[in-house]
Design a protein around this motif. Structure first.
Motif, mmCIF file in Angstrom:
data_model
loop_
_atom_site.group_PDB
_atom_site.id
_atom_site.type_symbol
_atom_site.label_atom_id
_atom_site.label_comp_id
_atom_site.label_asym_id
_atom_site.label_seq_id
_atom_site.Cartn_x
_atom_site.Cartn_y
_atom_site.Cartn_z
ATOM 1 N N LEU A 103 0.831 -1.206 0.000
ATOM 2 C CA LEU A 103 0.000 0.000 0.000
ATOM 3 C C LEU A 103 0.866 1.257 0.000
ATOM 4 O O LEU A 103 0.599 2.212 -0.732
ATOM 5 N N GLU A 104 1.922 1.244 0.795
ATOM 6 C CA GLU A 104 2.819 2.404 0.854
ATOM 7 C C GLU A 104 3.392 2.700 -0.529
ATOM 8 O O GLU A 104 3.409 3.853 -0.987
ATOM 9 N N ALA A 105 3.812 1.658 -1.243
ATOM 10 C CA ALA A 105 4.372 1.837 -2.588
ATOM 11 C C ALA A 105 3.306 2.375 -3.552
ATOM 12 O O ALA A 105 3.579 3.270 -4.360
ATOM 13 N N ALA A 106 2.085 1.854 -3.437
ATOM 14 C CA ALA A 106 0.991 2.303 -4.319
ATOM 15 C C ALA A 106 0.653 3.768 -4.045
ATOM 16 O O ALA A 106 0.445 4.556 -4.975
ATOM 17 N N LEU A 107 0.619 4.130 -2.750
ATOM 18 C CA LEU A 107 0.308 5.524 -2.381
ATOM 19 C C LEU A 107 1.396 6.479 -2.852
ATOM 20 O O LEU A 107 1.113 7.598 -3.285
ATOM 21 N N GLN A 108 2.651 6.025 -2.765
ATOM 22 C CA GLN A 108 3.776 6.900 -3.147
ATOM 23 C C GLN A 108 3.736 7.266 -4.632
ATOM 24 O O GLN A 108 4.238 8.313 -5.017
ATOM 25 N N ARG A 109 3.143 6.412 -5.447
ATOM 26 C CA ARG A 109 3.069 6.717 -6.877
ATOM 27 C C ARG A 109 2.078 7.852 -7.163
ATOM 28 O O ARG A 109 2.206 8.561 -8.145
ATOM 29 N N VAL A 110 1.097 8.018 -6.267
ATOM 30 C CA VAL A 110 0.025 8.990 -6.511
ATOM 31 C C VAL A 110 0.146 10.239 -5.627
ATOM 32 O O VAL A 110 -0.212 11.336 -6.048
ATOM 33 N N PHE A 111 0.664 10.060 -4.403
ATOM 34 C CA PHE A 111 0.652 11.142 -3.417
ATOM 35 C C PHE A 111 2.051 11.523 -2.939
ATOM 36 O O PHE A 111 3.011 10.779 -3.137
ATOM 37 N N TYR A 112 2.123 12.669 -2.259
ATOM 38 C CA TYR A 112 3.388 13.152 -1.691
ATOM 39 C C TYR A 112 3.632 12.474 -0.339
ATOM 40 O O TYR A 112 2.707 11.948 0.288
ATOM 41 N N PRO A 113 4.902 12.500 0.126
ATOM 42 C CA PRO A 113 5.261 11.735 1.343
ATOM 43 C C PRO A 113 4.421 12.060 2.573
ATOM 44 O O PRO A 113 4.102 11.169 3.354
#
Length: 431
Positions: A382-392
């Protein structure tokens, strides 16, 4: 076959259908906007309402308003270019008097003194500020029409509204995100605004972000009903009264609240709502169109495993967020609060005193380790998927709110087990 464009402008009573992007929480990277703008357009949107907030690259004395990861001027140009490519009109949402500190109107010292003089009222005070702000905008930008949320106008009497210049300066946006609109009340409100001198009105519905301050999954049924009822309102007022509808997608209730449903999570709801506005109902053929757009076999039975959650941009985020929301907390609760070995042989009493029968470790530890490994792996995905779309900062906030507390509970259990399993150094007496 009708062409896509003739179908788009066809039967909907709302000529403008704007998707609201609330950037005061979880602002998407521009690369994600480049993926979803074509989907917005395909689903029936012809505009976007962008609530830039602190993501705008302010300069000069406003520079301090910028968020850490604010868009650069070139990224703003890219967003506008992407909108043009996809035939989406951009309306910027800028905080002015319409929605900023309005609820405390009349509490300042100067305002209080003014209100003490007859016949001054809060309504007059409100209208005079609206006039000042709207006339400034119209004088500086003659081709721009200000829109305004209608909260503060609803209770102002018709004669007061028509006696002011506000109806000539702004177009009110009547918002209601509920699943049970007061249809009659809405029709009366539209009549009141028309009689007051407003030439054009807008509606505002919601496709997400309106059913709970910390909601993580979007209840599609609620938003479907909201849009069906807005269609009823549009059908009960004179044609062309409503210039369009804004499908709001709130990302926080305000700057100080937690994140509600992330944009990718709300996309199926947005698809349903836009298609309903376009076709006038949610018949089987409309449902099939939505499923086709999203790349899913069934809206009711989205499997929510990564491979079965659709092919729309961010569908993997929806799949993983669904797993977390439906199963993470409950699976940890099941172990810590309902497993007979944990509740019977390693209760909070035992854990505080680091007491456990060695045999019981074998019943508890493998389960806890297996659960932690499974959820840690999913959290990493999930962290990897979120990082593709959102900022840290968004990734950190969402995981910290929704994932880490449960993982920490498992880690604490395993740590207590480890300490209880070690040979005791004292004389066997409890200290």
């Amino acid at each position: 076959m009708t062409s896509k464009n003739s179908e788009m402008s066809g039967s909907s009573p709302f000529k403008m259908r704007l998707v609201h992007l609330d950037l005061k929480g979880a602002p998407p990277k521009v690369c994600y906007l480049s993926e979803i703008f074509p989907l917005f357009r395909a689903l029936g949107a012809n505009g976007v309402l962008i609530e830039y907030e602190d993501m705008f690259p302010y300069e000069g004395h406003l520079r301090l308003l910028r968020a850490k990861h604010a868009y650069s001027p070139s990224e703003i140009k890219e967003i506008l270019h992407l909108a043009t490519l996809n035939e989406l009109e951009v309306i910027p949402l800028v905080q002015t008097f319409g929605h900023m500190e309005v609820y405390y109107l009349g509490e300042g010292e100067t305002s209080r003194q003014w209100l003490q003089q007859e016949p001054n009222t809060k309504a007059e005070l409100c209208l005079s500020h609206m006039e000042a702000v709207a006339s400034h905008v119209r004088a500086r930008y003659p081709t721009t029409t200000p829109l305004m949320w209608d909260d503060m106008l609803r209770d102002i009497p018709e004669d007061q509204l028509s006696g002011s210049r506000v109806p000539q300066l702004v177009e009110p946006v009547l918002w209601d995100y509920g699943a049970d609109l007061d249809l009659h009340g809405k029709v009366l409100l539209v009549e009141k605004y028309r009689k007051s001198g407003f030439s054009w009105l807008w509606a505002a519905s919601a496709f997400k972000g309106a059913t709970g301050v910390n909601q993580s999954l979007t209840p599609i049924e609620h938003h479907l009903r909201n849009h069906l009822q807005w269609l009823q309102v549009a059908g009960s007022v004179p044609a062309d009264t409503l210039r369009g509808i804004i499908l709001t997608g709130w990302q926080r209730y305000d700057h100080f609240s937690v994140l509600c449903e992330l944009l990718p999570v709300g996309i199926p709801s947005l698809a349903v709502c836009l298609q309903v506005l376009l076709h006038g109902d949610f018949a089987e053929n409309v449902k099939a169109r939505v499923e086709n757009f999203l790349g899913i076999s069934s809206l009711e039975e989205m499997s929510f495993r990564s491979e079965g959650a659709g092919s729309f941009p961010g569908s993997n985020i929806l799949a993983l967020v669904t797993q977390v929301s439906l199963h993470l907390c409950s699976s940890v609760d099941a172990l810590l609060e309902r497993d007979r070995y944990v509740t019977g042989w390693f209760s909070p009493y035992h854990r505080r005193r680091k007491l456990i029968h060695p045999v019981m470790i074998e019943h508890i530890q493998p389960q806890a380790l297996s659960l932690l490994a499974r959820w840690s792996a999913l959290a990493g995905e999930l962290e990897a998927a979120l990082q593709r779309v959102f900022y840290p900062d968004t990734v950190e906030e969402w995981l910290e709110e929704n994932v880490h507390p449960s993982l920490r509970r498992l880690q604490a259990l395993l740590q207590d087990l480890g300490e209880a399993a070690r040979p005791r150094q004292d004389s066997g007496q409890d200290s």
